[in-house]
Design a protein around this motif. Structure first.
Motif, PDB file in Angstrom:
ATOM      1  N   VAL A 110       0.837  -1.199   0.000  1.00  0.00           N
ATOM      2  CA  VAL A 110       0.000   0.000   0.000  1.00  0.00           C
ATOM      3  C   VAL A 110       0.874   1.253   0.000  1.00  0.00           C
ATOM      4  CG1 VAL A 110      -1.599   1.384   1.384  1.00  0.00           C
ATOM      5  CG2 VAL A 110      -2.027  -1.049   1.064  1.00  0.00           C
ATOM      6  N   ALA A 111       1.914   1.250   0.823  1.00  0.00           N
ATOM      7  CA  ALA A 111       2.792   2.417   0.907  1.00  0.00           C
ATOM      8  C   ALA A 111       3.483   2.685  -0.424  1.00  0.00           C
ATOM      9  CB  ALA A 111       3.821   2.222   2.014  1.00  0.00           C
ATOM     10  N   ALA A 112       3.921   1.634  -1.102  1.00  0.00           N
ATOM     11  CA  ALA A 112       4.587   1.810  -2.402  1.00  0.00           C
ATOM     12  C   ALA A 112       3.621   2.388  -3.421  1.00  0.00           C
ATOM     13  CB  ALA A 112       5.150   0.479  -2.882  1.00  0.00           C
ATOM     14  N   TYR A 113       2.384   1.894  -3.409  1.00  0.00           N
ATOM     15  CA  TYR A 113       1.358   2.398  -4.322  1.00  0.00           C
ATOM     16  C   TYR A 113       1.070   3.869  -4.045  1.00  0.00           C
ATOM     17  CZ  TYR A 113      -3.296   2.750  -6.511  1.00  0.00           C
ATOM     18  OH  TYR A 113      -4.372   3.131  -7.258  1.00  0.00           O
ATOM     19  N   LEU A 114       0.898   4.201  -2.761  1.00  0.00           N
ATOM     20  CA  LEU A 114       0.612   5.584  -2.397  1.00  0.00           C
ATOM     21  C   LEU A 114       1.780   6.504  -2.717  1.00  0.00           C
ATOM     22  CD1 LEU A 114      -1.193   5.135   1.043  1.00  0.00           C
ATOM     23  CD2 LEU A 114      -2.229   5.730  -1.154  1.00  0.00           C
ATOM     24  N   ALA A 115       2.997   6.030  -2.496  1.00  0.00           N
ATOM     25  CA  ALA A 115       4.177   6.854  -2.772  1.00  0.00           C
ATOM     26  C   ALA A 115       4.210   7.266  -4.238  1.00  0.00           C
ATOM     27  CB  ALA A 115       5.455   6.109  -2.397  1.00  0.00           C
ATOM     28  N   THR A 116       3.878   6.329  -5.111  1.00  0.00           N
ATOM     29  CA  THR A 116       3.867   6.636  -6.544  1.00  0.00           C
ATOM     30  C   THR A 116       2.802   7.671  -6.874  1.00  0.00           C
ATOM     31  OG1 THR A 116       4.675   4.434  -7.121  1.00  0.00           O
ATOM     32  CG2 THR A 116       3.525   5.659  -8.845  1.00  0.00           C
ATOM     33  N   LEU A 117       1.594   7.487  -6.336  1.00  0.00           N
ATOM     34  CA  LEU A 117       0.511   8.442  -6.598  1.00  0.00           C
ATOM     35  C   LEU A 117       0.842   9.824  -6.049  1.00  0.00           C
ATOM     36  CD1 LEU A 117      -2.742   6.399  -5.824  1.00  0.00           C
ATOM     37  CD2 LEU A 117      -1.565   6.679  -8.009  1.00  0.00           C
ATOM     38  N   ILE A 118       1.383   9.850  -4.829  1.00  0.00           N
ATOM     39  CA  ILE A 118       1.700  11.133  -4.198  1.00  0.00           C
ATOM     40  C   ILE A 118       2.811  11.850  -4.958  1.00  0.00           C
ATOM     41  CG2 ILE A 118       2.661  12.209  -2.126  1.00  0.00           C
ATOM     42  CD1 ILE A 118       1.192   9.945  -0.529  1.00  0.00           C
ATOM     43  N   GLN A 119       3.856  11.113  -5.330  1.00  0.00           N
ATOM     44  CA  GLN A 119       4.957  11.719  -6.075  1.00  0.00           C
ATOM     45  C   GLN A 119       4.471  12.337  -7.381  1.00  0.00           C
ATOM     46  OE1 GLN A 119       7.632   8.284  -6.142  1.00  0.00           O
ATOM     47  NE2 GLN A 119       9.201   9.530  -5.143  1.00  0.00           N
ATOM     48  N   ARG A 120       3.622  11.619  -8.088  1.00  0.00           N
ATOM     49  CA  ARG A 120       3.115  12.130  -9.364  1.00  0.00           C
ATOM     50  C   ARG A 120       2.192  13.324  -9.138  1.00  0.00           C
ATOM     51  NH1 ARG A 120       1.730   6.322 -12.305  1.00  0.00           N
ATOM     52  NH2 ARG A 120       3.903   5.686 -12.659  1.00  0.00           N
ATOM     53  N   GLY A 121       1.370  13.262  -8.075  1.00  0.00           N
ATOM     54  CA  GLY A 121       0.490  14.384  -7.768  1.00  0.00           C
ATOM     55  C   GLY A 121       1.277  15.627  -7.390  1.00  0.00           C
ATOM     56  N   VAL A 122       2.315  15.451  -6.589  1.00  0.00           N
ATOM     57  CA  VAL A 122       3.156  16.567  -6.178  1.00  0.00           C
ATOM     58  C   VAL A 122       3.864  17.163  -7.391  1.00  0.00           C
ATOM     59  CG1 VAL A 122       5.234  17.192  -4.887  1.00  0.00           C
ATOM     60  CG2 VAL A 122       3.456  15.808  -3.803  1.00  0.00           C
ATOM     61  N   SER A 123       4.264  16.326  -8.330  1.00  0.00           N
ATOM     62  CA  SER A 123       4.916  16.819  -9.551  1.00  0.00           C
ATOM     63  C   SER A 123       4.009  17.764 -10.320  1.00  0.00           C
ATOM     64  CB  SER A 123       5.321  15.645 -10.444  1.00  0.00           C
ATOM     65  OG  SER A 123       6.345  14.879  -9.847  1.00  0.00           O
ATOM     66  N   GLU A 124       2.696  17.461 -10.321  1.00  0.00           N
ATOM     67  CA  GLU A 124       1.741  18.344 -10.985  1.00  0.00           C
ATOM     68  C   GLU A 124       1.740  19.725 -10.322  1.00  0.00           C
ATOM     69  OE1 GLU A 124      -0.435  17.520 -13.758  1.00  0.00           O
ATOM     70  OE2 GLU A 124       1.249  16.126 -13.816  1.00  0.00           O
TER      71      GLU A 124
END
Length: 275
Positions: free
Chosen positions: A240-254
């Motif tokens: 779950v943490a790995a999945y969330l990390a990817t989503l958060i990183q991409r969201g923050v990039s936006e």
């Protein structure tokens, strides 16, 4: 006669890890612990109740810790049970100190004295709130960008009803980061059932930290809720943490690319249930 006191000398309601982190994200876990101060005994609850979701968010701190490491983020969490004081609620909220949580009566929280109530605010809520605020203020003074991410977990069965959502992406009036994360979730393999403002939303009064620490300071923010049966094992927590990390990183990039609109003003929301 001195003030009623909960904690011993040197005890603190707030724990801060990875304070020297270089990343933009500050991860917060308000319901990380089930610890009850000795002064309050067991609040009249048995071991089963004190191990359940009413006392803390099982697995949330593990996920928050993984995110802190993978995103090089500061981690800030509450060291005592939400039953002592729920640090995601303001002092005026009835749900800050609950006399009943879901199906459980909490005898030690019923008809408490004003001295007890004030001690919980003074020794639990205020140090947590002010400690987090100091971290955010220091980053602003240093000219550092900041993103606020709070991590929670929720019970699969609530008042006898099964919850189908697995990961909730929650926001208040500032939906910028939540929008970006949800868009990324739609564009990836659907490993989990991800929904907006589920199983709770602003109307349930669960966005206090987002409002007070994020929106009030113009900081992009989001609250993540994970169904706690997904976090019962270490491998589930890591996944779950790995999945969330990817989503958060991409969201923050936006956000960093300036693709998202400016932060809106806050909206008032009532106090609501516990997860």
């Amino acid at each position: 006669m001195g003030k009623f006191s909960l904690l011993g000398a040197g005890d603190s309601a707030i724990a801060i890890e990875n304070k020297a982190a270089l990343g933009d994200i500050v991860v917060v876990c308000e319901h990380a612990s089930r610890l009850i101060p000795r002064a309050l005994g067991d609040l009249g609850l048995d071991t089963s109740a004190l191990s359940s979701h009413i006392a803390w968010d099982p697995g949330a701190l593990k996920v928050a810790g993984y995110l802190s490491t993978s995103l090089d983020a500061v981690l800030c969490y509450q060291r005592y049970s939400r039953l002592v004081y729920d640090c995601n609620r303001p002092p005026e909220a009835a749900s800050a100190i609950v006399g009943k949580s879901e199906i459980y009566d909490v005898p030690g929280n019923q008809n408490i004295s004003e001295a007890d109530r004030q001690a919980r605010i003074r020794e639990i809520y205020l140090p947590f709130r002010d400690g987090l605020s100091e971290i955010l203020s220091a980053r602003k003074t240093e000219g550092r960008a900041t993103i606020l991410v709070t991590i929670h977990s929720f019970t699969p069965i609530y008042f006898g009803r099964r919850r189908e959502v697995e990961i909730g992406v929650l926001h208040d009036s500032d939906s910028r980061l939540a929008d970006a994360i949800l868009a990324e979730a739609e564009g990836t393999d659907q490993n989990y059932v991800v929904m907006r403002n589920q199983p709770y939303g602003p109307a349930d009064g669960v966005t206090h930290t987002l409002i007070e620490q994020g929106i009030a300071n113009g900081i992009p923010n989001v609250m993540i809720e994970v169904r706690n049966d997904l976090l019962a094992r270490a491998d589930g927590q890591a996944a779950v943490a790995a999945y969330l990390a990817t989503l958060i990183q991409r969201g923050v990039s936006e956000i960093q690319r300036g693709k998202l609109p400016a932060a809106p003003t806050s909206i008032d929301t009532p106090a609501g249930p516990q997860s």
